[in-house]
Enzyme design. Structure first.
Site, PDB file in Angstrom:
ATOM      1  N   GLU A 180       0.553  -1.136  -0.146  1.00 34.97           N
ATOM      2  CA  GLU A 180      -0.073  -0.155   0.052  1.00 34.97           C
ATOM      3  C   GLU A 180       0.383   1.011   0.046  1.00 34.97           C
ATOM      4  O   GLU A 180       0.486   2.015  -1.490  1.00 34.97           O
ATOM      5  CB  GLU A 180      -1.090   0.302   1.624  1.00 34.97           C
ATOM      6  CG  GLU A 180      -1.654  -1.431   1.346  1.00 34.97           C
ATOM      7  CD  GLU A 180      -1.307  -2.669   2.173  1.00 34.97           C
ATOM      8  OE1 GLU A 180      -1.732  -2.832   3.496  1.00 34.97           O
ATOM      9  OE2 GLU A 180      -0.209  -2.248   1.950  1.00 34.97           O
ATOM     10  N   ALA A 200       9.557 -33.615 -12.381  1.00 38.74           N
ATOM     11  CA  ALA A 200       9.239 -33.888 -13.870  1.00 38.74           C
ATOM     12  C   ALA A 200       9.314 -35.515 -13.969  1.00 38.74           C
ATOM     13  O   ALA A 200      10.570 -35.995 -14.029  1.00 38.74           O
ATOM     14  CB  ALA A 200      11.484 -33.304 -14.332  1.00 38.74           C
ATOM     15  N   TRP A 202      18.073 -35.265 -19.961  1.00 40.39           N
ATOM     16  CA  TRP A 202      17.096 -35.205 -19.625  1.00 40.39           C
ATOM     17  C   TRP A 202      15.477 -35.059 -19.660  1.00 40.39           C
ATOM     18  O   TRP A 202      15.092 -34.997 -21.294  1.00 40.39           O
ATOM     19  CB  TRP A 202      16.544 -33.047 -20.003  1.00 40.39           C
ATOM     20  CG  TRP A 202      18.210 -32.475 -19.435  1.00 40.39           C
ATOM     21  CD1 TRP A 202      19.077 -32.157 -20.761  1.00 40.39           C
ATOM     22  CD2 TRP A 202      19.020 -32.104 -17.754  1.00 40.39           C
ATOM     23  NE1 TRP A 202      20.543 -31.663 -19.121  1.00 40.39           N
ATOM     24  CE2 TRP A 202      19.422 -31.167 -18.065  1.00 40.39           C
ATOM     25  CE3 TRP A 202      18.070 -31.311 -16.941  1.00 40.39           C
ATOM     26  CZ2 TRP A 202      20.174 -31.142 -17.292  1.00 40.39           C
ATOM     27  CZ3 TRP A 202      18.135 -30.819 -15.407  1.00 40.39           C
ATOM     28  CH2 TRP A 202      19.581 -30.882 -15.838  1.00 40.39           C
ATOM     29  N   ARG A 237      12.537 -22.376  -8.024  1.00 41.27           N
ATOM     30  CA  ARG A 237      13.375 -21.853  -7.194  1.00 41.27           C
ATOM     31  C   ARG A 237      13.480 -20.829  -6.495  1.00 41.27           C
ATOM     32  O   ARG A 237      14.198 -20.717  -4.971  1.00 41.27           O
ATOM     33  CB  ARG A 237      15.331 -23.350  -7.658  1.00 41.27           C
ATOM     34  CG  ARG A 237      14.834 -23.982  -7.296  1.00 41.27           C
ATOM     35  CD  ARG A 237      16.803 -24.920  -8.607  1.00 41.27           C
ATOM     36  NE  ARG A 237      16.185 -26.056  -8.481  1.00 41.27           N
ATOM     37  CZ  ARG A 237      17.631 -26.874  -8.957  1.00 41.27           C
ATOM     38  NH1 ARG A 237      18.826 -25.831  -9.089  1.00 41.27           N
ATOM     39  NH2 ARG A 237      17.342 -28.354  -8.766  1.00 41.27           N
ATOM     40  N   ASP A 257      23.330 -37.330  -8.491  1.00 38.08           N
ATOM     41  CA  ASP A 257      22.465 -36.453  -9.634  1.00 38.08           C
ATOM     42  C   ASP A 257      23.754 -35.636  -9.448  1.00 38.08           C
ATOM     43  O   ASP A 257      24.435 -34.663  -9.991  1.00 38.08           O
ATOM     44  CB  ASP A 257      21.848 -35.421  -9.606  1.00 38.08           C
ATOM     45  CG  ASP A 257      20.296 -36.815 -10.410  1.00 38.08           C
ATOM     46  OD1 ASP A 257      20.876 -37.833 -10.974  1.00 38.08           O
ATOM     47  OD2 ASP A 257      19.138 -36.273  -9.844  1.00 38.08           O
ATOM     48  N   LEU A 288      22.046 -27.192  -6.227  1.00 40.84           N
ATOM     49  CA  LEU A 288      19.679 -26.500  -5.929  1.00 40.84           C
ATOM     50  C   LEU A 288      20.125 -25.609  -5.798  1.00 40.84           C
ATOM     51  O   LEU A 288      19.812 -24.505  -5.046  1.00 40.84           O
ATOM     52  CB  LEU A 288      20.101 -27.516  -4.427  1.00 40.84           C
ATOM     53  CG  LEU A 288      19.894 -28.944  -4.400  1.00 40.84           C
ATOM     54  CD1 LEU A 288      19.784 -29.190  -3.017  1.00 40.84           C
ATOM     55  CD2 LEU A 288      19.323 -29.118  -5.689  1.00 40.84           C
ATOM     56  N   GLU A 313      12.036 -31.778  -3.605  1.00 38.39           N
ATOM     57  CA  GLU A 313      13.142 -32.238  -4.996  1.00 38.39           C
ATOM     58  C   GLU A 313      12.993 -33.031  -5.271  1.00 38.39           C
ATOM     59  O   GLU A 313      13.730 -34.213  -6.196  1.00 38.39           O
ATOM     60  CB  GLU A 313      13.767 -31.086  -5.910  1.00 38.39           C
ATOM     61  CG  GLU A 313      13.449 -29.884  -6.277  1.00 38.39           C
ATOM     62  CD  GLU A 313      14.072 -29.191  -7.313  1.00 38.39           C
ATOM     63  OE1 GLU A 313      15.436 -29.723  -8.332  1.00 38.39           O
ATOM     64  OE2 GLU A 313      14.007 -28.141  -7.545  1.00 38.39           O
ATOM     65  N   GLY A 317      14.239 -37.211  -3.979  1.00 36.62           N
ATOM     66  CA  GLY A 317      13.076 -38.205  -5.439  1.00 36.62           C
ATOM     67  C   GLY A 317      12.357 -38.822  -4.376  1.00 36.62           C
ATOM     68  O   GLY A 317      11.657 -38.563  -3.968  1.00 36.62           O
TER      69      GLY A 317
END
Length: 367
Positions: A53, A154, A170, A184, A200, A204, A295, A297
């Site tokens: 505001e 994904a 990917w 993220r 992996d 991050l 994320e 697993g």
């Protein structure tokens, strides 16, 4: 009750709110209107800075006396890091305030009543569902002390996040991966299990878009995280910090090396699948983590679902099929025995992102 113009103004206020990163405060946007035209927009950018505001009032060219203020959340009526927005509104002579939703904080005195008592016309409920969704994370945190949890993944059309060998690069295309990094940037912390770290080696961090790295969180009951892991500060190149939650009976001979690599170590009770996730959330909530992106697993996603600790999903779906029963699924929890008891997404949105789709929604379960 509401005109198309008013709906458009509040939609712009909502879009303005999403520009801010004010955790642990809620995201709020505002728009000032005079003679059927928007004369200023504002948002709450950071905790401790001007609320939406006040930001809109400052952005207006000249007096705002008699103007209408559209704001996504009920103006505050208490002293915190900044003064009450109700007083700023009354001092400037704004004639009408249109509010998307009421403040969910149970301790907050009524801003609506203060404005009405000051002679301001107040109308409530414009795009209420959208404005309520905007502060769902804040509402959960203020009421429970826990973060608002989004499970992100994904997956292929058959629900797999990796092949049986663990290959996942990917599944989705570049556009989807860019959007994932935007998610993220919107969160306060990002969480994975040690299995993801070992498979992996993710950093991050926020890449592909301009943004701020979230706090990195690893669930690692037995302290198996390598000191060279990208998620740790010394090798990940991020100043956001990294926390490893471990069990009290873990082999602590590695703790000094992990701390030297940039990790903060916190012991929480052991759970059958690793560490007690509920305890992890309590610690993160105490540190003002309002928005937590998980994320994975698969085991981590399954645990959050089994314990009823997931609030929302953001699932990128690629037009690929692995067709392998042994490929890794999105969630590997205890599951349910009937479709009727399955988790489902409500208030869903589906949109295309490049050649993939992003499905978002809130988790709801029929008991």
């Amino acid at each position: 009750m509401w005109s198309d113009f008013e709906r458009e103004v509040m939609a712009q206020a909502i879009a303005e709110a999403k520009r801010g990163r004010p955790s642990p405060n809620p995201r709020v946007g505002a728009a000032l209107v005079r003679d059927g035209e928007i004369i200023a927009l504002g948002h709450h950018a950071r905790a401790g800075e001007a609320h939406a505001e006040v930001d809109a009032i400052r952005n207006a060219a000249g007096s705002v006396e008699g103007a209408t203020l559209y704001v996504t959340l009920e103006p505050c009526n208490h002293h915190g890091r900044t003064g009450p927005c109700t007083e700023a509104i009354l001092e400037t002579g704004i004639g009408r305030v249109v509010i998307g939703c009421r403040d969910p904080a149970p301790h907050v005195p009524g801003g609506i009543e203060r404005l009405k008592n000051g002679g301001v016309q107040v109308d409530v409920g414009l795009l209420e569902q959208e404005c309520t969704a905007l502060v769902a994370d804040f509402a959960k945190h203020i009421k429970t002390g826990l973060p608002h949890v989004t499970l992100k993944a994904a997956v292929t059309l058959d629900g797999k996040i990796a092949t049986r060998t663990g290959d996942s690069k990917w599944i989705t295309g570049e556009a989807a991966r860019t959007e994932a990094h935007r998610l993220r940037d919107e969160c306060d912390a990002i969480l994975v299990g040690v299995g993801t770290v070992l498979a992996d080696d993710p950093a991050l961090t926020v890449r592909h878009v301009s943004g701020q790295d979230p706090l990195r969180v690893v669930l690692d009951a037995d302290l198996r995280t390598p000191t060279s892991a990208a998620v740790l500060g010394s090798s990940g190149g991020s100043e956001a910090g990294a926390i490893i939650f471990h069990a009290p009976d873990a082999d602590l001979t590695r703790s000094e090396a992990l701390r030297g690599a940039g990790a903060e170590l916190i012991a929480v009770p052991r759970h059958a699948r690793g560490v007690d996730v509920a305890s992890v959330l309590r610690v993160l909530g105490q540190r003002d983590v309002v928005r937590l992106l998980v994320e994975g697993g698969a085991q981590v996603h399954g645990t959050f679902l089994d314990l009823g600790l997931a609030d929302r999903a953001a699932i990128f779906i690629a037009p690929r099929v692995l067709g392998d029963a042994n490929a890794i699924s999105f969630a590997a929890g205890s599951g349910v025995e009937s479709i009727e008891r399955a988790w489902r997404l409500v208030r869903t949105e589906v949109r295309s992102v490049g050649s993939d789709w992003l499905v978002t929604g809130d988790f709801e379960r029929t008991q």
